[in-house]
Design a protein around this motif. Sequence first.
Motif, PDB file in Angstrom:
ATOM      1  N   ALA A 207       0.830  -1.203   0.000  1.00  0.00           N
ATOM      2  CA  ALA A 207       0.000   0.000   0.000  1.00  0.00           C
ATOM      3  C   ALA A 207       0.864   1.251   0.000  1.00  0.00           C
ATOM      4  CB  ALA A 207      -0.926  -0.001   1.215  1.00  0.00           C
ATOM      5  N   ALA A 208       1.925   1.246   0.809  1.00  0.00           N
ATOM      6  CA  ALA A 208       2.817   2.401   0.875  1.00  0.00           C
ATOM      7  C   ALA A 208       3.470   2.651  -0.488  1.00  0.00           C
ATOM      8  CB  ALA A 208       3.883   2.180   1.940  1.00  0.00           C
ATOM      9  N   ALA A 209       3.866   1.572  -1.169  1.00  0.00           N
ATOM     10  CA  ALA A 209       4.467   1.720  -2.496  1.00  0.00           C
ATOM     11  C   ALA A 209       3.449   2.283  -3.483  1.00  0.00           C
ATOM     12  CB  ALA A 209       4.987   0.372  -2.978  1.00  0.00           C
ATOM     13  N   SER A 210       2.200   1.843  -3.350  1.00  0.00           N
ATOM     14  CA  SER A 210       1.152   2.318  -4.249  1.00  0.00           C
ATOM     15  C   SER A 210       0.834   3.796  -4.026  1.00  0.00           C
ATOM     16  CB  SER A 210      -0.114   1.483  -4.045  1.00  0.00           C
ATOM     17  OG  SER A 210      -1.186   1.969  -4.829  1.00  0.00           O
ATOM     18  N   GLN A 215       5.547   3.596   5.231  1.00  0.00           N
ATOM     19  CA  GLN A 215       4.583   2.843   6.025  1.00  0.00           C
ATOM     20  C   GLN A 215       4.191   3.597   7.287  1.00  0.00           C
ATOM     21  OE1 GLN A 215       5.143  -1.425   6.572  1.00  0.00           O
ATOM     22  NE2 GLN A 215       6.633  -1.451   4.913  1.00  0.00           N
ATOM     23  N   ALA A 216       5.124   4.379   7.832  1.00  0.00           N
ATOM     24  CA  ALA A 216       4.825   5.142   9.040  1.00  0.00           C
ATOM     25  C   ALA A 216       3.751   6.195   8.794  1.00  0.00           C
ATOM     26  CB  ALA A 216       6.098   5.805   9.562  1.00  0.00           C
ATOM     27  N   GLU A 217       3.619   6.634   7.545  1.00  0.00           N
ATOM     28  CA  GLU A 217       2.639   7.674   7.219  1.00  0.00           C
ATOM     29  C   GLU A 217       1.246   7.106   6.950  1.00  0.00           C
ATOM     30  OE1 GLU A 217       5.651  10.873   5.022  1.00  0.00           O
ATOM     31  OE2 GLU A 217       4.712   9.262   3.861  1.00  0.00           O
ATOM     32  N   LEU A 218       1.151   5.792   6.774  1.00  0.00           N
ATOM     33  CA  LEU A 218      -0.137   5.192   6.421  1.00  0.00           C
ATOM     34  C   LEU A 218      -1.205   5.410   7.488  1.00  0.00           C
ATOM     35  CD1 LEU A 218       0.826   1.747   4.817  1.00  0.00           C
ATOM     36  CD2 LEU A 218      -0.275   3.682   3.684  1.00  0.00           C
ATOM     37  N   ALA A 219      -0.841   5.249   8.771  1.00  0.00           N
ATOM     38  CA  ALA A 219      -1.828   5.351   9.849  1.00  0.00           C
ATOM     39  C   ALA A 219      -2.477   6.720   9.885  1.00  0.00           C
ATOM     40  CB  ALA A 219      -1.168   5.046  11.198  1.00  0.00           C
ATOM     41  N   ASN A 220      -1.716   7.768   9.560  1.00  0.00           N
ATOM     42  CA  ASN A 220      -2.268   9.123   9.566  1.00  0.00           C
ATOM     43  C   ASN A 220      -2.982   9.465   8.258  1.00  0.00           C
ATOM     44  OD1 ASN A 220      -1.400   9.852  12.159  1.00  0.00           O
ATOM     45  ND2 ASN A 220       0.640  10.385  11.413  1.00  0.00           N
ATOM     46  N   ASP A 221      -2.370   9.098   7.138  1.00  0.00           N
ATOM     47  CA  ASP A 221      -2.884   9.527   5.837  1.00  0.00           C
ATOM     48  C   ASP A 221      -3.901   8.565   5.221  1.00  0.00           C
ATOM     49  OD1 ASP A 221      -1.147  11.612   6.181  1.00  0.00           O
ATOM     50  OD2 ASP A 221       0.415  10.774   4.889  1.00  0.00           O
ATOM     51  N   HIS A 222      -3.776   7.276   5.553  1.00  0.00           N
ATOM     52  CA  HIS A 222      -4.660   6.277   4.949  1.00  0.00           C
ATOM     53  C   HIS A 222      -5.117   5.272   6.019  1.00  0.00           C
ATOM     54  CE1 HIS A 222      -3.439   7.810   1.010  1.00  0.00           C
ATOM     55  NE2 HIS A 222      -2.191   7.762   1.465  1.00  0.00           N
TER      56      HIS A 222
END
Length: 312
Positions: A207-210, A215-222
């Motif tokens: 998901a982070a690559a997409s 990956q650390a930003e996923l929890a906040n942004d997605h």
Amino acid sequence: MPETKSSSSSGAIKFAKDVFAGTCGGVAVTLVGHPFDTVKVRLQTQSSTKPVYSGAIDCVRKTIQWEGPKGLYKGVASPLAGQMFFRATLFTVFAQAKTYYSKDEQGRPIIPSNLNLYKAGAITGFLAAFTEAPIDFYKSQLQVQVIRAQADPNYKPAYTTVPQTVRATIQHNGIRGPFQGLLTTIVRNVPANSVYLGSFEVLKKRAAASYGCTQAELANDHPFTVLSAAGVGGLLYWGMIFPVDVVKSAIMTDSIVPAERKYTGMISTAQQLYAEGGIPRFYRGFSPCLMRAVPANAIMLYTVDKVNAMLK
């Protein structure tokens, strides 16, 4: 010397963050998932010849009727009290295992392969079993008392609280008491956590690559992506090892007095359960377990990632 102190301090801070984030996730999963777990354990362990419940809905209805809503949280003190130790072990070990696989032979940082993420989950499952087994044992002993009371009107539990259960088990079995069912917990945990935590990390990595983020930003942004990845991991966990969990529940809810036990080992327990009802016997309580798997695991892993993101 200063570098050593700095490295030691950094490691201690990271450990404290892992403990805090894991504890927050553990409390969240317990509050959300414990009622489903109570129903699962009671369906798994009720008598085959004289069942108390006809299914998951009937179990919820009778639990509330006989014990009130608090009956769904029977034994919750054990997992809540143990969350700091269990989740600290789980997420600290997993974080350390990921760190190990995030370096090449020269110590340079690399992105861990999917295979190594699954290996990290397997290592985590093995080590976490030693803190999870006692928590599950005490919880399960209290959860099934209502079944015994319905089966035998003269039944009076020798213990009704976690402290009383701890004293009774140690009195009969010493320090081995809380580890009734440890081997089955290990057999369940190693493949289950490999798939559970490994899949969660692999899905986040993709998901982070997409999204073109870390990956650390996923929890906040997605956040929905993280919740979805955690939910899928939870489904894979239980879908893979539920029959082993049934065996574990049978052993953990058996008598704490060795001479009175019906189940004396993992293989013999599986054979006895099969004799009771064949393959379907190993899937009692499967529906409430699946109902719990997505929301509870999604909330837990998302909470851990969110807290870690906030701490950074």
